[in-house]
Each structure stands twice: as structure tokens, then as C-alpha cells.
Design a protein around this motif. Sequence first.
Motif, PDB file in Angstrom:
ATOM      1  N   LEU A   1      50.588   3.169 -19.887  1.00  0.00           N
ATOM      2  CA  LEU A   1      51.545   3.511 -20.933  1.00  0.00           C
ATOM      3  C   LEU A   1      51.588   5.026 -21.148  1.00  0.00           C
ATOM      4  O   LEU A   1      52.652   5.634 -21.252  1.00  0.00           O
ATOM      5  CB  LEU A   1      51.123   2.810 -22.225  1.00  0.00           C
ATOM      6  N   LEU A   2      50.417   5.624 -21.187  1.00  0.00           N
ATOM      7  CA  LEU A   2      50.327   7.078 -21.352  1.00  0.00           C
ATOM      8  C   LEU A   2      50.981   7.803 -20.183  1.00  0.00           C
ATOM      9  O   LEU A   2      51.723   8.763 -20.372  1.00  0.00           O
ATOM     10  CB  LEU A   2      48.862   7.508 -21.436  1.00  0.00           C
ATOM     11  N   ALA A   3      50.689   7.327 -18.990  1.00  0.00           N
ATOM     12  CA  ALA A   3      51.241   7.970 -17.797  1.00  0.00           C
ATOM     13  C   ALA A   3      52.764   7.893 -17.805  1.00  0.00           C
ATOM     14  O   ALA A   3      53.445   8.837 -17.424  1.00  0.00           O
ATOM     15  CB  ALA A   3      50.677   7.319 -16.533  1.00  0.00           C
ATOM     16  N   LEU A   4      53.290   6.764 -18.257  1.00  0.00           N
ATOM     17  CA  LEU A   4      54.743   6.612 -18.304  1.00  0.00           C
ATOM     18  C   LEU A   4      55.346   7.531 -19.363  1.00  0.00           C
ATOM     19  O   LEU A   4      56.402   8.120 -19.161  1.00  0.00           O
ATOM     20  CB  LEU A   4      55.107   5.159 -18.605  1.00  0.00           C
ATOM     21  N   ALA A   5      54.685   7.667 -20.493  1.00  0.00           N
ATOM     22  CA  ALA A   5      55.179   8.565 -21.532  1.00  0.00           C
ATOM     23  C   ALA A   5      55.175   9.994 -21.031  1.00  0.00           C
ATOM     24  O   ALA A   5      56.096  10.763 -21.278  1.00  0.00           O
ATOM     25  CB  ALA A   5      54.329   8.429 -22.795  1.00  0.00           C
TER      26      ALA A   5
ATOM     27  N   VAL B   1      55.112   4.219 -12.418  1.00  0.00           N
ATOM     28  CA  VAL B   1      54.140   5.310 -12.502  1.00  0.00           C
ATOM     29  C   VAL B   1      54.195   6.099 -11.193  1.00  0.00           C
ATOM     30  O   VAL B   1      54.062   5.532 -10.114  1.00  0.00           O
ATOM     31  CB  VAL B   1      52.708   4.784 -12.703  1.00  0.00           C
ATOM     32  N   MET B   2      54.420   7.393 -11.313  1.00  0.00           N
ATOM     33  CA  MET B   2      54.520   8.220 -10.116  1.00  0.00           C
ATOM     34  C   MET B   2      53.188   8.910  -9.834  1.00  0.00           C
ATOM     35  O   MET B   2      52.393   9.142 -10.746  1.00  0.00           O
ATOM     36  CB  MET B   2      55.607   9.283 -10.299  1.00  0.00           C
TER      37      MET B   2
ATOM     38  N   VAL C   1      43.547   5.262 -13.797  1.00  0.00           N
ATOM     39  CA  VAL C   1      44.404   4.216 -14.347  1.00  0.00           C
ATOM     40  C   VAL C   1      44.050   2.836 -13.809  1.00  0.00           C
ATOM     41  O   VAL C   1      44.693   1.855 -14.160  1.00  0.00           O
ATOM     42  CB  VAL C   1      45.895   4.501 -14.061  1.00  0.00           C
ATOM     43  N   GLY C   2      43.030   2.781 -12.985  1.00  0.00           N
ATOM     44  CA  GLY C   2      42.626   1.482 -12.485  1.00  0.00           C
ATOM     45  C   GLY C   2      41.484   1.647 -11.492  1.00  0.00           C
ATOM     46  O   GLY C   2      41.267   2.741 -10.970  1.00  0.00           O
ATOM     47  N   SER C   3      40.762   0.582 -11.271  1.00  0.00           N
ATOM     48  CA  SER C   3      39.652   0.696 -10.335  1.00  0.00           C
ATOM     49  C   SER C   3      39.164  -0.696  -9.981  1.00  0.00           C
ATOM     50  O   SER C   3      39.528  -1.682 -10.615  1.00  0.00           O
ATOM     51  CB  SER C   3      38.501   1.479 -10.961  1.00  0.00           C
ATOM     52  N   GLY C   4      38.344  -0.753  -8.958  1.00  0.00           N
ATOM     53  CA  GLY C   4      37.826  -2.059  -8.579  1.00  0.00           C
ATOM     54  C   GLY C   4      36.932  -1.962  -7.377  1.00  0.00           C
ATOM     55  O   GLY C   4      36.531  -0.879  -6.962  1.00  0.00           O
ATOM     56  N   GLY C   5      36.662  -3.115  -6.815  1.00  0.00           N
ATOM     57  CA  GLY C   5      35.807  -3.130  -5.650  1.00  0.00           C
ATOM     58  C   GLY C   5      35.295  -4.520  -5.350  1.00  0.00           C
ATOM     59  O   GLY C   5      35.660  -5.496  -6.017  1.00  0.00           O
TER      60      GLY C   5
ATOM     61  N   PHE D   1      41.977   4.337  -8.921  1.00  0.00           N
ATOM     62  CA  PHE D   1      43.341   4.856  -8.864  1.00  0.00           C
ATOM     63  C   PHE D   1      43.491   6.003  -9.856  1.00  0.00           C
ATOM     64  O   PHE D   1      43.184   5.850 -11.032  1.00  0.00           O
ATOM     65  CB  PHE D   1      44.355   3.761  -9.202  1.00  0.00           C
ATOM     66  N   TYR D   2      43.977   7.117  -9.360  1.00  0.00           N
ATOM     67  CA  TYR D   2      44.198   8.268 -10.228  1.00  0.00           C
ATOM     68  C   TYR D   2      45.671   8.621 -10.236  1.00  0.00           C
ATOM     69  O   TYR D   2      46.377   8.478  -9.238  1.00  0.00           O
ATOM     70  CB  TYR D   2      43.397   9.485  -9.737  1.00  0.00           C
ATOM     71  N   VAL D   3      46.132   9.062 -11.398  1.00  0.00           N
ATOM     72  CA  VAL D   3      47.517   9.511 -11.485  1.00  0.00           C
ATOM     73  C   VAL D   3      47.488  11.013 -11.734  1.00  0.00           C
ATOM     74  O   VAL D   3      46.745  11.506 -12.585  1.00  0.00           O
ATOM     75  CB  VAL D   3      48.285   8.754 -12.596  1.00  0.00           C
TER      76      VAL D   3
END
Length: 434
Positions: free
Chosen positions: A316-320, A160-161, A285-289, A273-275
Motif C-alpha cells: 500500500l505504501l509503495a503504491l502511494a 508496484v513498480m 515488501v515480501g520474503s520467503g524461502g 523482495f525489495y521495491v
Amino acid sequence: MPRYQAPRGTRDLLPEERARLSRLEATAADLARRYGYPQIDTPLFEQTEVFERGVGAVTDIVEKELFRVSGGSGGEEERWALRPEATAGIVRAYIQHGMQTLAQPVRLSLVGEMFRYDRPQAGRYRQFRQWDVEAIGDAGPAIDAEILELAYRFYSDVGVMGVEAHLNSIGDRACRPAYVERLVDYFGKRESQLPGLERHRLRSNPLRLLDSKDPAMAGLIAAAPRITDHLCDACREHFDGLQAHLSALGLTFRLEPTLVRGLDYYTRTVFEFYVEGQHGQQDAVGSGGRYDGLVELLGGRPTPAIGFALGLDRVLLALADAGSTSTDARHPTAVVVGANPSDTATRLTVATQLRAAGLFVRAELASRKLSRQLEGAAREGSHFAIIVGDEFESGQVQLKDLQAGTQRLVNVADLARELERAEGSHRHGPAAGG
RNA sequence: GUGGCCUUAGCUCAACCGGCAGAGCAUCGGAUUGUGGCUCCGAAGGUUACGGGUUCAAGCCCCGUAGGCCACCCCA
């Protein structure tokens, strides 16, 4: 139109997409092993109270997105709920199995389905899949950095870029209440400038005012007091330490003083995390703390902890979107076809022997003429066709190389060895198209 | 949960002003006996998402439902 379809907000993963997901899961499993976060599973549902207390009763997730389930025929209604996230269940398991007696921190990971009853959209489902990673029992900023680095590593490994971490500290019990008071005071004095929805928030969840997307709020938010200016010494030190560790690791991040989270249990470190370039789609695409109060809240001893959840469907969406449409089409090494269309038994027998030897072999079971059978074998990209004909009576078949166009007679007893050899050299040769 | 756009064959899409529902791809079959991806011919595939309404006549207009998408809410 089909009479039955997958329930709203759910979807079928057909082989191609299922294979892409499997690759993500394999990467997650590999990283979990190398970083020492062994996988566990917890039930898909828990007592509702685990989420109400763990996630927070006044959060959107519990207030309107919880999938409540009733067991049996009536009674016990809504006693359970499908898990909307993994952390609460993992913490429950940590307490239940006495993991505080293990060497701390306890590092755990989990891959599985989560459920939220909200309105579906691309990248937002009622049943979705997360990779969740937790480190329970360590208060230091170094473990925060390890967790963040692990998440970054995953995005990088799967390709993922353009992923960027937004980072903030929201303080703890020592300093956050005073800050919230200050915030309420600030917005309260400007209540006449607030849109209706935000006015309501001022009372229900003032921290959320900070990440309002209402353009009318932009100016007010920019001038509002910042949590990072009002951290207590311990939180300040922790946050500075985390940034120092991240810098030492060479990781970039964006400080986002208005970042707050939708779950109640967070303290100090929060991140998302944002893409970039997910046009219109869900780009988180992800998060936490850190959730230093959660273990105690669920009945354990006071225990610091941190973790993150990563949305596999969104990855998966980001990769597509990135155009990496590497379909994981798998081609059989050989297809067993027959000169006699009706003799499917012999073809199946030959295929069975080869499979027993570990080969990927498909038998053509349709009773159609040989040319059609070969056509099918060629079109699915099989390397070889094994033609069963009259020679079979003397223990031989034609082994046809579909790529080279050559064929020769081979003893059935030697088939597996021949194919293994050819497959081996093929594997080391030029990459097969596909 | 709020608002908006959309839904025609398995897939991608046509169908003039309301006037007989089509194509490409995919699937299956055929092109003189046991040899392939190409080509040619053919078949099958539709309650036009579902349910009502208006009309001589509805894929097309109106209402409802379901589903998808978009923006909120919120997040993965």
C-alpha cells in the motif's frame, strides 16, 4: 486531542485506504484461485510453543517481538501468543488435519493480520497484514520457481513498480554446519576488527554477520567465504535448478550471497523482495524461502515445503509513493431528495425500493431545504437526483440528471428500470470523473 | 530494546524577543416560497498531546509521560 487513540503501532483503515486494501485482497484471492492455492484461515493466536519451535527460539521475532497473551483471569499466563507470521500456524494445521494424506504438494494461502511487538515506524506496525502462500510436500526447484513467479505476478498485477527479488541458498543440514564453522573460523581470526555488536553475533548467530550494515564490516564481508561456494551437491543442484526455471520464466533476480533470514526454519532457497525508491521507508515488501525441516520440527513426518509472505501494508505504501492515488470513490447512482424538508419518511421509502432492486441509492435524511439537498447530491458525484414533491401523490417524482442538468417526471413504479437503463448506458459511455 | 527529531481546530499550517491563539480547506446555517457543485455572509470548532516546573506573564524555556517520524536492531 482525543482521549483514546488506536494503540501504538496500530492504525485505523478509513474507507479510502480500506478500499485500496480490498483491491489488493481481491487480487490475492484471484491469483490464489488461478494458481490453485485455496485460502485457509488459522487462529490469530497459537500456543507459544508453536512459534518458539516453528520460528526459532533465538530469533528476534520470538525473543523480543512476540505478543504474549494470557487467557482468563490469571493462570495459564503467556501460554498463547498472537501469530507473528503465518507459516508456523499453517504447518500446525497441515499436521493436525492430516494433510499429508492429500495429494502432495498441498498448496495453501492465507490473508490476515500478524502481530509483532517492535518499535513502530512508517511501514512497520505492531499489527499488520500479510498475504501468505505455502506449498507443502514438494522438494523440487520447480515449485520454488512457481512460488516466486506468483509473488512477482502479484506485484505486477497490483501495479508496484521496481520490485526485485534477492535470491540465495543457505544450504541444508548436510552442508550448512560445515560452512558456519568455516565462517566462525574466518571472523574469529579477525575478531579484533569486529565492532562490539558483531563480536557478540559471532557467538550467537554467526550467519547474521553477513548482512551487517556496519560500514566497518563491508570489507570483511566481501572477502568472507560464501555459502554458495560451499553447498553440498544436492543443494547446489537444487539452486541451479531454481535459477534455470526462473530464467525459463523470464524472471530477473539478483543473487545475494550474503542474504540470510531471521527465521530459523529456512533451508536452501531464501529470497526477499525489495521495491526501489522507498525513501527511508521499509523497502522489503515480501520474503520467503524453503523450510524442509519445519513440518518434522512441529511433530509431523519429514516434509519439504516452501512459501512466502507478502506485506500488504508495505505494498500500500509503495503504491502511494508511486503516485497512483486512484481513490476508489464510489458515487451513488441517485440521491433521493425532497421538496418538503421534514418528509424524510417518503424519501427513505423510495430509496428502500430502489435498493431492493439492486441500485446504489442514498436518501437525504437531513431536514434541510431542497437546494442544500441537491447541493449535497451534486457534490458527492451522484448521477441522478430523485426529487420527491407534490407529484408523489399521483405516483410521480422528478428524475433529475445532475450531469446533464435535465429532468423529467417519472412514475415511481418505473424508477428502478429507468435508473438501471441510464446507469448501464452511463457505464458504457465515457468514464465518470472522480 | 538503543539514539535523535517532532506534536497548535477534523485536515494543512501561521503566531516577532516569552506579552489577548489565527488563516485556508472541510462542517453547519443564511442569501424572499420546489432546483445543484460557483459566489457572498455568518456560526461552530482549542485545557496549544498529557502532567509538572521556571516566570508578573508560557504555544514558545526546563523535566517527565504518551504518540508520530528517522536511524539502529530486525524485518513485512
